[in-house]
Design a protein around this motif. Structure first.
Motif, PDB file in Angstrom:
ATOM      1  N   GLN A   1       6.777  14.474  -4.824  1.00 53.00           N
ATOM      2  CA  GLN A   1       5.885  13.381  -4.484  1.00 53.00           C
ATOM      3  C   GLN A   1       5.821  12.431  -5.673  1.00 53.00           C
ATOM      4  N   GLN A   2       6.001  11.182  -5.433  1.00 53.59           N
ATOM      5  CA  GLN A   2       5.990  10.199  -6.506  1.00 53.59           C
ATOM      6  C   GLN A   2       4.571   9.811  -6.883  1.00 53.59           C
ATOM      7  N   GLY A   3       4.422   9.330  -8.121  1.00 51.70           N
ATOM      8  CA  GLY A   3       3.137   8.851  -8.567  1.00 51.70           C
ATOM      9  C   GLY A   3       2.241   9.891  -9.192  1.00 51.70           C
ATOM     10  N   GLN A   4       2.724  11.117  -9.321  1.00 51.57           N
ATOM     11  CA  GLN A   4       1.913  12.143  -9.956  1.00 51.57           C
ATOM     12  C   GLN A   4       2.323  12.283 -11.412  1.00 51.57           C
ATOM     13  N   MET A   5       1.366  12.618 -12.257  1.00 47.58           N
ATOM     14  CA  MET A   5       1.642  12.805 -13.670  1.00 47.58           C
ATOM     15  C   MET A   5       1.541  14.290 -14.006  1.00 47.58           C
ATOM     16  N   VAL A   6       2.463  14.750 -14.844  1.00 48.74           N
ATOM     17  CA  VAL A   6       2.453  16.127 -15.322  1.00 48.74           C
ATOM     18  C   VAL A   6       2.345  16.075 -16.836  1.00 48.74           C
ATOM     19  N   ALA A   7       1.425  16.845 -17.400  1.00 44.99           N
ATOM     20  CA  ALA A   7       1.240  16.889 -18.845  1.00 44.99           C
ATOM     21  C   ALA A   7       1.493  18.313 -19.333  1.00 44.99           C
ATOM     22  N   PRO A   8       2.748  18.629 -19.730  1.00 45.08           N
ATOM     23  CA  PRO A   8       3.022  19.979 -20.237  1.00 45.08           C
ATOM     24  C   PRO A   8       2.311  20.210 -21.571  1.00 45.08           C
ATOM     25  N   VAL A   9       1.878  21.442 -21.771  1.00 43.04           N
ATOM     26  CA  VAL A   9       1.205  21.822 -23.009  1.00 43.04           C
ATOM     27  C   VAL A   9       1.926  23.034 -23.578  1.00 43.04           C
TER      28      VAL A   9
END
Length: 90
Positions: A1-9
Motif C-alpha cells: 500500500q502506498q503512502g505509508q511510512m516505516v521507521a525501522p529501529v
C-alpha cells in the motif's frame, strides 16, 4: 500500500532470553530472531527477480535458511541495516 511510512529501529535490547515482547497480533504473526552471523553468510543471501505485466522488472533481497524466509520490506530494511553495521562484509 502506498503512502505509508516505516521507521525501522535498531537497538540492543540485552539478552534475548530476558525479552518479553508483546506485538500487536493484528500486525505481527510471529517474532523470531536471526544471528548477525547467519545474515552475513553468502549461502543465506539471495535475490528475487520480479517482472510486471508491462515488462518492468526489479530485484529484491531475500534471506534464506532460517526459521522463515525473510523477504519484502523486511528484507530491504535488513539489507540496508547490514550495509550500515557490516560495511565491507555485506
Amino acid at each position: 500500500q502506498q503512502g505509508q511510512m516505516v521507521a525501522p529501529v535498531v537497538a540492543n535490547l540485552g539478552p534475548l532470553e530476558d525479552l518479553r515482547l508483546t506485538p500487536n497480533p493484528d500486525e505481527v504473526e510471529e517474532v523470531f530472531t536471526l544471528p548477525l552471523a547467519h545474515l552475513l553468510r553468502e549461502e543465506n543471501q539471495g535475490y528475487t527477480h520480479f517482472r510486471t505485466a508491462s515488462g518492468y522488472s526489479y530485484t529484491l533481497p531475500v534471506f534464506l535458511n532460517g526459521p522463515h524466509k525473510v523477504w519484502g520490506l523486511t528484507a530491504i530494511i535488513t539489507e540496508l541495516t547490514l550495509e550500515l553495521l557490516a560495511p565491507g562484509r555485506y
